[in-house]
Write a protein that holds these residues in place. Sequence first.
Motif, PDB file in Angstrom:
ATOM      1  N   ALA A 189       3.770 -30.157  19.915  1.00 45.82           N
ATOM      2  CA  ALA A 189       3.287 -29.247  19.235  1.00 45.82           C
ATOM      3  C   ALA A 189       3.558 -27.684  20.249  1.00 45.82           C
ATOM      4  O   ALA A 189       4.180 -27.998  21.192  1.00 45.82           O
ATOM      5  N   ARG A 617      -3.531 -31.445  14.011  1.00 44.10           N
ATOM      6  CA  ARG A 617      -2.171 -31.363  13.379  1.00 44.10           C
ATOM      7  C   ARG A 617      -2.260 -32.171  12.139  1.00 44.10           C
ATOM      8  O   ARG A 617      -2.285 -33.301  12.244  1.00 44.10           O
ATOM      9  N   ASP A 619       0.374 -32.625  10.033  1.00 46.45           N
ATOM     10  CA  ASP A 619       1.731 -33.124   9.868  1.00 46.45           C
ATOM     11  C   ASP A 619       1.656 -34.269  10.635  1.00 46.45           C
ATOM     12  O   ASP A 619       2.564 -35.279  10.563  1.00 46.45           O
ATOM     13  N   ARG A 630      -0.102 -33.459  20.650  1.00 50.75           N
ATOM     14  CA  ARG A 630      -0.927 -32.315  20.691  1.00 50.75           C
ATOM     15  C   ARG A 630      -1.723 -32.334  22.369  1.00 50.75           C
ATOM     16  O   ARG A 630      -1.635 -33.339  22.856  1.00 50.75           O
TER      17      ARG A 630
END
Length: 841
Positions: A189, A617, A619, A630
């Motif tokens: 990230a 996230r 995705d 993350r």
Amino acid sequence: MRSASENVIMVELFLIAKNDAMKSPVPSLRPVVLVFACLLSGFPSLLRGEEKVSFSRQVLPILSNKCFVCHGPDSHDDTELRLDSEKGAHADLGGYQAVHPESPEKSELLKRVLSKEDPMPPLDAEKQLTPDEKKILSRWIAEGGTYTRHWAYVVPKKSKPESATGPSGSEQIDGFIGDLLIRQKIGHAPTASAEILARRAALVLTGLPPAPELLNRFLKDKADDAFGRYVDRLLADKKYGEHQARYWLDAVRYGDTHGLHLDNKRGIYPYRDWVVRAFNRNLPFDQFITWQLAGDLLPQPTLEQQVATGFVRMNPSTAEGGAIPAEFQAKNNFDRTENLGTVFLGMSLVCARCHTHKYDPIPQSEYYRLMAFFNSTAEPSMDGNRYIYGPIVKAPDNQEQWARLDSLNQRAGALLEQANTFLSRVRLGAGPDVEAWKKSAGNRREQLRLIAKPLGFFKDQAFGPTAAAWVREYEELEKGFTTTLVAKELAKPRVTRVLHRGEYNQPTGDPLQPGVISVANPLPRNAPPNRLGLAQWITSPENPLTSRVLVNRIWQRVFGDALVRTPEDFGLQGEQPTHPKLLDWLAVEFRESGWDLKKLIKMMVMTKTFQQESSWRTDVDDPENRLFARGPSYRLDAEVLRDIALWGSGLMADERGGEGVKPYQPPGMWKALAHPGSNTKNYVADKGEKLYRRSLYVYWKRTSPHPMMTLFDAPSRESSCVRRSRTNTSLQSLGLFNETQRIELSRKFAERLVREKTDGQRLEWLYRLVVCRPPNEVEKEVLGTYRQKVLKRYRSSEKDALDLLSIGDAPRDEKLDPAEVAAWTQVVVTVLASDAALLLY
């Protein structure tokens, strides 16, 4: 002999054909179809390209969870089929084998797993195999049914990550994380903002937000190494040791009371203060372990090394009427042995107390050989309900006294160096003074007394008066010392035998010598058969568990979740590591660095992985963040939540160490849970600065910890805790908004805002202090509206304002407008109870 791929296909077709055959309405055709399936081994491999089944990672957890209860280390006497070793699984059991490596279709395990009439596990078993588990077992058998050791029992080795961008430790860590992210076709990230990183690092390292001047200094520093230098300043802060000590005290079940029956006071807090000192001084962790297990057995042990052995005395104890001393002699050592397993080995040993472990390779005899290391600890088995029981030493009462003692010891070293220089220049005749000097070797205090003697052989030396002054100063300092429980060995070791079913009065077999869990590593050559030898085994480079277990917990405190999500259990029932190569790399690096904890922690926080944004996230399908794709995000611990409010209010006392303190708590809690004869039945809150000491120093009554600690998932410390739970309940919100000290700290925080800032600056200053960033537009709007609403209320009712500002002992600043302070008090309470303050993100 068939190839592994041929065996895989054969078994896959065998499964299909068997299922179809069992459905056939013509029973006589079923064996024919099965035989036909077994002859199809020459077909091209449909599974070519799939990785070979990992026994340690995929098969062993299935066998442990579903099969070992009957076919494992502690199998029933009438069970011949064993699945906990390759030898047992491949053994000829009279015409059949559980696993037949050459002819997989003949494997009894495969037949029984797939059987409808007589399956294994039996139909009435609590745990059944899933279709995927059956497929894994089938593929494993087809590939030869070979065994490997459980990953945790193999000595870790370093490997190189494929995607590392450089040679530094932090880059290596990112490389291991990146390797898995690349396979998932994602990346790290984005990097979090400087404000978020500053707060995140400060909370992880010190348990408090950064001081405003430290934060501003970092935010203005645009150099490439700015964050690294910021981290160094946090690591050098005395608050670092206080924060890191909390995790260790959870693990060793530190408490200020005995823990059982009367749960009376015990004298042990100098051990807690020593732990803080050890973290702040960055004592190499192998020494940190050794001093705690066996500081008293080191040559000429120092006071610190003796105090450190409070670890051995940390077990809950009792003097309950009717209790049997021999029973509690056993129970005390059960507790020590099982705590050792959790803290250093990541092993749950409790099962092996009563029988050979059902899942892990721990014979019952090895449990008792391990217990034998503790069985000769010189202490009464019953605590007598006393503050002092068993061996003690006199030790500094607080960190200030420890600092003064450090200074005295440094001066003593210089004086002894002068004395030894003098002795090397003169020829001394025989006499009692010379003999006394030889006998006092290693005892600084005794040697300095000899130097200070007016008629001794140092009488004409200039440093004699200096030594006399040292002795006077030491004796004066010692008057303020307290006592603390320590470990000592009996002159004659107790006899240890296996206890049948763990019953203290049913010893069986021959006496046992102290020994270790053989699945890990043997006792080092020439290691003494006592706690010092145990420490040498624990810290040995050949021990596959200790460094892994420790770095896993360190990762957990930095990232919020461990690489092995069951940090208390690295055994067969525990979880697999999310990043096994990273775990092993960290374990070896920690050991090779000289067990340097600060270096390891800095390496972790300097990673791209740690510095990622923590936002969700879309995705990545990874709700538990097992990929570490993350940044960390979790609710802060109970002590940190209280300490942030203490720090922001300006009330946090600077005093460090000393006896546990008692902040406000609801009346009657201790009495409701206490025996009438207990000396901790009546809770009396402290007064003055003691109310505002850091939460590390809150008095820990094991049968009734402080309710705000318990509310936010702090353990009772009756047993080891290496992973706190994180609950989210409405009671927590009620506590945050209504508990006495939360209100008191919020009103003093509000006074600080009103006194130091203008009306338009206050909200931003509040957020800067607590969250390290300015409030966003939504927060400004909502809190601005709320403040106006409550201000209107307090303008119309000064009594309501004064009632709010009277909560807690801290006097209010009467120079300030009560309505203004009351309104800001409500704003502060709200911000401190919001996610912005409660979470690390």
